[in-house]
Write an enzyme that holds these catalytic residues in place. Structure first.
Site, PDB file in Angstrom:
ATOM      1  N   GLU A   1       2.569  -5.128  11.855  1.00 61.54           N
ATOM      2  CA  GLU A   1       2.316  -4.170  10.774  1.00 61.54           C
ATOM      3  C   GLU A   1       2.496  -2.740  11.277  1.00 61.54           C
ATOM      4  O   GLU A   1       2.715  -2.506  12.464  1.00 61.54           O
ATOM      5  CB  GLU A   1       0.940  -4.338  10.109  1.00 61.54           C
ATOM      6  CG  GLU A   1      -0.101  -5.100  10.885  1.00 61.54           C
ATOM      7  CD  GLU A   1      -1.458  -5.243  10.206  1.00 61.54           C
ATOM      8  OE1 GLU A   1      -1.527  -5.672   9.058  1.00 61.54           O
ATOM      9  OE2 GLU A   1      -2.466  -4.941  10.860  1.00 61.54           O
TER      10      GLU A   1
ATOM     11  N   ASN B   1      -9.660   3.217   7.988  1.00 64.71           N
ATOM     12  CA  ASN B   1      -8.807   2.577   8.990  1.00 64.71           C
ATOM     13  C   ASN B   1      -7.552   3.414   9.172  1.00 64.71           C
ATOM     14  O   ASN B   1      -7.687   4.620   9.472  1.00 64.71           O
ATOM     15  CB  ASN B   1      -8.605   1.068   8.749  1.00 64.71           C
ATOM     16  CG  ASN B   1      -8.100   0.630   7.413  1.00 64.71           C
ATOM     17  OD1 ASN B   1      -8.798   0.766   6.432  1.00 64.71           O
ATOM     18  ND2 ASN B   1      -6.923   0.075   7.353  1.00 64.71           N
ATOM     19  N   ASP B   2      -6.371   2.879   9.038  1.00 66.19           N
ATOM     20  CA  ASP B   2      -5.133   3.539   9.494  1.00 66.19           C
ATOM     21  C   ASP B   2      -4.957   4.997   9.049  1.00 66.19           C
ATOM     22  O   ASP B   2      -5.231   5.324   7.893  1.00 66.19           O
ATOM     23  CB  ASP B   2      -3.907   2.809   8.931  1.00 66.19           C
ATOM     24  CG  ASP B   2      -4.011   1.306   9.014  1.00 66.19           C
ATOM     25  OD1 ASP B   2      -4.987   0.808   9.577  1.00 66.19           O
ATOM     26  OD2 ASP B   2      -3.098   0.647   8.506  1.00 66.19           O
TER      27      ASP B   2
ATOM     28  N   PHE C   1      -2.302   0.825   0.082  1.00 65.51           N
ATOM     29  CA  PHE C   1      -2.280   0.510   1.506  1.00 65.51           C
ATOM     30  C   PHE C   1      -1.502   1.582   2.274  1.00 65.51           C
ATOM     31  O   PHE C   1      -1.093   2.599   1.732  1.00 65.51           O
ATOM     32  CB  PHE C   1      -1.663  -0.888   1.717  1.00 65.51           C
ATOM     33  CG  PHE C   1      -2.673  -2.015   1.662  1.00 65.51           C
ATOM     34  CD1 PHE C   1      -3.923  -1.855   1.070  1.00 65.51           C
ATOM     35  CD2 PHE C   1      -2.364  -3.263   2.206  1.00 65.51           C
ATOM     36  CE1 PHE C   1      -4.846  -2.904   1.033  1.00 65.51           C
ATOM     37  CE2 PHE C   1      -3.277  -4.312   2.176  1.00 65.51           C
ATOM     38  CZ  PHE C   1      -4.517  -4.136   1.587  1.00 65.51           C
ATOM     39  N   SER C   2      -1.251   1.292   3.549  1.00 68.05           N
ATOM     40  CA  SER C   2      -0.690   2.313   4.440  1.00 68.05           C
ATOM     41  C   SER C   2       0.740   2.718   4.099  1.00 68.05           C
ATOM     42  O   SER C   2       1.481   1.961   3.480  1.00 68.05           O
ATOM     43  CB  SER C   2      -0.743   1.810   5.880  1.00 68.05           C
ATOM     44  OG  SER C   2      -2.092   1.824   6.282  1.00 68.05           O
TER      45      SER C   2
ATOM     46  N   TRP D   1     -15.937   4.221   5.068  1.00 65.36           N
ATOM     47  CA  TRP D   1     -14.979   3.525   5.947  1.00 65.36           C
ATOM     48  C   TRP D   1     -13.623   4.232   6.053  1.00 65.36           C
ATOM     49  O   TRP D   1     -13.111   4.766   5.066  1.00 65.36           O
ATOM     50  CB  TRP D   1     -14.755   2.121   5.358  1.00 65.36           C
ATOM     51  CG  TRP D   1     -13.637   1.368   5.973  1.00 65.36           C
ATOM     52  CD1 TRP D   1     -12.327   1.354   5.566  1.00 65.36           C
ATOM     53  CD2 TRP D   1     -13.693   0.506   7.116  1.00 65.36           C
ATOM     54  NE1 TRP D   1     -11.580   0.524   6.388  1.00 65.36           N
ATOM     55  CE2 TRP D   1     -12.404  -0.009   7.333  1.00 65.36           C
ATOM     56  CE3 TRP D   1     -14.733   0.105   7.979  1.00 65.36           C
ATOM     57  CZ2 TRP D   1     -12.112  -0.891   8.375  1.00 65.36           C
ATOM     58  CZ3 TRP D   1     -14.443  -0.773   9.016  1.00 65.36           C
ATOM     59  CH2 TRP D   1     -13.144  -1.257   9.199  1.00 65.36           C
TER      60      TRP D   1
ATOM     61  N   GLN E   1      -6.480   5.529   5.359  1.00 64.18           N
ATOM     62  CA  GLN E   1      -7.006   4.392   4.610  1.00 64.18           C
ATOM     63  C   GLN E   1      -8.509   4.588   4.483  1.00 64.18           C
ATOM     64  O   GLN E   1      -9.212   4.750   5.489  1.00 64.18           O
ATOM     65  CB  GLN E   1      -6.697   3.080   5.354  1.00 64.18           C
ATOM     66  CG  GLN E   1      -5.267   2.637   5.248  1.00 64.18           C
ATOM     67  CD  GLN E   1      -4.922   2.123   3.865  1.00 64.18           C
ATOM     68  OE1 GLN E   1      -5.192   0.997   3.537  1.00 64.18           O
ATOM     69  NE2 GLN E   1      -4.332   2.980   3.034  1.00 64.18           N
TER      70      GLN E   1
ATOM     71  N   ARG F   1       4.822  -4.779   4.123  1.00 59.77           N
ATOM     72  CA  ARG F   1       4.042  -3.535   4.013  1.00 59.77           C
ATOM     73  C   ARG F   1       4.315  -2.465   5.073  1.00 59.77           C
ATOM     74  O   ARG F   1       5.013  -2.681   6.033  1.00 59.77           O
ATOM     75  CB  ARG F   1       2.546  -3.844   3.984  1.00 59.77           C
ATOM     76  CG  ARG F   1       1.980  -4.554   5.194  1.00 59.77           C
ATOM     77  CD  ARG F   1       0.467  -4.741   5.002  1.00 59.77           C
ATOM     78  NE  ARG F   1      -0.116  -5.500   6.084  1.00 59.77           N
ATOM     79  CZ  ARG F   1      -0.221  -6.828   6.096  1.00 59.77           C
ATOM     80  NH1 ARG F   1       0.217  -7.539   5.067  1.00 59.77           N
ATOM     81  NH2 ARG F   1      -0.750  -7.437   7.128  1.00 59.77           N
ATOM     82  N   ASP F   2       3.663  -1.331   4.805  1.00 61.99           N
ATOM     83  CA  ASP F   2       3.548  -0.185   5.706  1.00 61.99           C
ATOM     84  C   ASP F   2       4.874   0.548   5.941  1.00 61.99           C
ATOM     85  O   ASP F   2       5.373   0.632   7.070  1.00 61.99           O
ATOM     86  CB  ASP F   2       2.911  -0.614   7.046  1.00 61.99           C
ATOM     87  CG  ASP F   2       1.593  -1.339   6.858  1.00 61.99           C
ATOM     88  OD1 ASP F   2       0.962  -1.129   5.800  1.00 61.99           O
ATOM     89  OD2 ASP F   2       1.208  -2.126   7.734  1.00 61.99           O
TER      90      ASP F   2
ATOM     91  N   TRP G   1     -14.486  -2.032   4.715  1.00 63.08           N
ATOM     92  CA  TRP G   1     -13.142  -2.079   4.156  1.00 63.08           C
ATOM     93  C   TRP G   1     -13.186  -2.495   2.685  1.00 63.08           C
ATOM     94  O   TRP G   1     -13.954  -3.388   2.315  1.00 63.08           O
ATOM     95  CB  TRP G   1     -12.302  -3.073   4.981  1.00 63.08           C
ATOM     96  CG  TRP G   1     -10.841  -3.020   4.658  1.00 63.08           C
ATOM     97  CD1 TRP G   1      -9.907  -2.203   5.220  1.00 63.08           C
ATOM     98  CD2 TRP G   1     -10.154  -3.812   3.688  1.00 63.08           C
ATOM     99  NE1 TRP G   1      -8.676  -2.442   4.653  1.00 63.08           N
ATOM    100  CE2 TRP G   1      -8.797  -3.425   3.709  1.00 63.08           C
ATOM    101  CE3 TRP G   1     -10.542  -4.811   2.794  1.00 63.08           C
ATOM    102  CZ2 TRP G   1      -7.824  -3.999   2.896  1.00 63.08           C
ATOM    103  CZ3 TRP G   1      -9.579  -5.394   1.964  1.00 63.08           C
ATOM    104  CH2 TRP G   1      -8.243  -4.986   2.023  1.00 63.08           C
TER     105      TRP G   1
END
Ligand code: FRU
Length: 502
Positions: A225, A44-45, A105-106, A42, A61, A172-173, A69
């Protein structure tokens, strides 16, 4: 085996076993050729996008263990041309201790040229990653830093982490840039459920002071986000500097997942150019999400990568892909300053190097109520290609391209322009139109730059005034493509196609 056990197996476990087997069907026909995907599992970002010594780093990610995820870590790949990617080991893995799991996380990465953080060794500039540590058990998100002194291959978490903790579940991020004038680092970070961004300043990437907040403007239907803050020269004019804020919101049921604001930023506060209720979007398709710009690019260039969020259709052994690298441009228009996007200029340079057999050029072609197939007779069939076509609308109601045409079952993806509605739409291989955008001809013409890569379609309209991105799932042999006009004429002024299949 007793009867109860057999019944339990049949009713409870068998469906899961079958589902797991079903998901494990490899789908090479949908593996993009020139869009990034992890070798397996997987993504993602995009995270920590940074350009170092001629190399584009992409952290992302990643679940290193499963095709869904979870176990969030930073995967890593590099490229010199933004088309071909070299896969590297996970750069920042999730942290598992006896009683806590910390998901990575991101976030972003910066080159600390002056070693303000003191993380550098041997007089070398360290690479510093600033990310969100998500603690699911404690329901807490904090901002943390990690540094690398081996060019971004491995990172060491700072012993003083977290560097920012508001004791919140959703915080976050972080995205960080160096502001030369103020001689300080500036971070923008999201308070997702409050539809708010916070700006922090720091001299050393470790101690952060709140500068200001911005929020509850534009689109607040969904959480906020993955924010970013980017300086750009309007129309390329150094005397007209503006700041671009991009934010990702919610998911696929909001077709417009990313919005943007333009305005001024004095190193402390962001002032929106537009009234608070004004809304502007980055991409009008359902899949484009969590895009952030590269740090440290030369010549003031600003280029971003986004995540193409998967639809329901399973892909295996990977899931999720990145968009093409897109240059960010601000242009003055009669309505005000607006964001334009173009496939990165670096990609254009690679196209020029392709051999003649991989290019097709046709100019001045009138089409009257029909479809002209280019995928046959002399030209190439391809479902990994780049089409750049300019139309002058005529008497036809609709015109455009048909791609991914399958001669066996006659399925295809239509990228059509409806003249009466001023609407660009994509009808997928099932004939469903789920992605569309309103856009008028520019100086009487509609230009489409279509980047079709097995399962992704990115369409830049009129030089990037609007972008529409989607995912499609054609059969392996669906490689035909044509240009069409319905119920009347259209003029194809120029048509250029590059075959990027390998
Ligand atoms: C966006 C996002 C981020 C978060 C990351 C977790 O897709 O939800 O806000 O940092 O994904 O994987």
């Amino acid at each position: 085996m007793n009867k109860q056990l057999i019944t339990f197996w049949l009713t409870c476990l068998l469906p899961f076993t079958l589902l797991a087997q079903q998901q494990a069907v490899p789908t090479p026909q949908w593996r993009p050729v020139y869009h990034f995907t992890p070798p397996k599992n997987w993504t993602n970002d995009p995270n920590g996008l940074i350009y170092l010594d001629g190399v584009y780093h992409l952290y992302y990610q990643h679940n290193p263990f499963e095709n869904k995820w979870g176990h969030m870590s930073w995967g890593h790949a590099t490229s010199t041309d933004l088309l071909n990617w070299k896969h590297l080991p996970v750069a920042i893995p999730e942290i598992v201790t006896k009683d806590t799991i910390t998901s990575i996380f991101s976030g972003c990465a910066v080159l600390d040229k002056n070693n303000t953080s003191g993380f550098g060794t041997n007089g070398k500039a360290p690479l510093v990653a600033i990310y969100t540590a998500d603690l699911p058990k404690q329901q807490r998100e904090t901002q943390c830093v990690a540094f690398s002194n081996d060019g971004g291959l491995t990172f060491t978490n700072y012993a003083g982490n977290p560097v920012l903790d508001l004791q919140k579940k959703d915080f976050r991020d972080p995205s960080v840039i160096w502001m030369e004038e103020q001689q300080q680092w500036v971070m923008v970070v999201a308070l997702p459920t409050e539809h708010k961004l916070q700006f922090y300043g720091s001299k050393d990437l470790k101690k952060w002071d709140l500068l200001s907040e911005f929020g509850n403007e534009g689109d607040t239907r969904k959480i906020w986000e993955c924010p970013s803050l980017t300086p750009l020269y309007v129309d390329g004019d150094p005397s007209k500097k503006k700041w671009l804020i991009m934010i990702s919101s919610g998911n696929q049921d909001a077709a417009t997942g990313m919005q943007y604001f333009t305005g001024d930023f004095d190193g402390k506060t962001f002032r929106n150019d537009n009234p608070p209720a004004h809304q502007q979007f980055v991409d009008y398709g359902r899949t484009f999400y969590a895009a952030i710009p590269y740090n440290n690019l030369p010549d003031g260039r600003q280029t971003m990568l986004g995540w193409l969020m998967p639809f329901q259709t399973e892909t295996y052994p990977w899931r999720g892909q990145m968009s093409i690298a897109r240059d960010l441009l601000l242009k003055s228009t009669p309505e005000g300053v607006r964001l334009y996007q173009q496939p990165s200029s670096v990609l254009h340079a690679s196209l020029e190097k392709l051999p003649a057999a991989k290019k097709l050029v046709k100019n001045g072609l009138e089409i009257d109520s029909k479809e002209i197939p280019f995928g046959k007779g002399g030209s190439f069939n391809s479902n990994a290609n780049w089409i750049d076509v300019t139309f002058t609308p005529g008497s036809g109601d609709e015109f455009g391209l048909k791609i991914g045409q399958n001669s066996v079952d006659k399925t295809q993806t239509v990228i059509g322009y409806n003249k009466a509605r001023n609407e660009l739409y994509i009808a997928n291989e099932k004939g469903v139109v789920a992605d569309k955008v309103t856009v008028k001809p520019s100086e009487g013409k509609i230009r489409l730059q279509v980047l079709f890569d097995k399962s992704s379609v990115e369409v830049f309209v009129n030089g990037g005034e609007r972008v529409l991105t989607t995912l499609v799932f054609p059969a392996e042999k669906a490689t035909g493509w044509s240009v069409f006009a319905a119920n009347g004429k259209v003029m194809v002024d120029t048509l250029k196609v590059w075959d990027l299949s390998r």
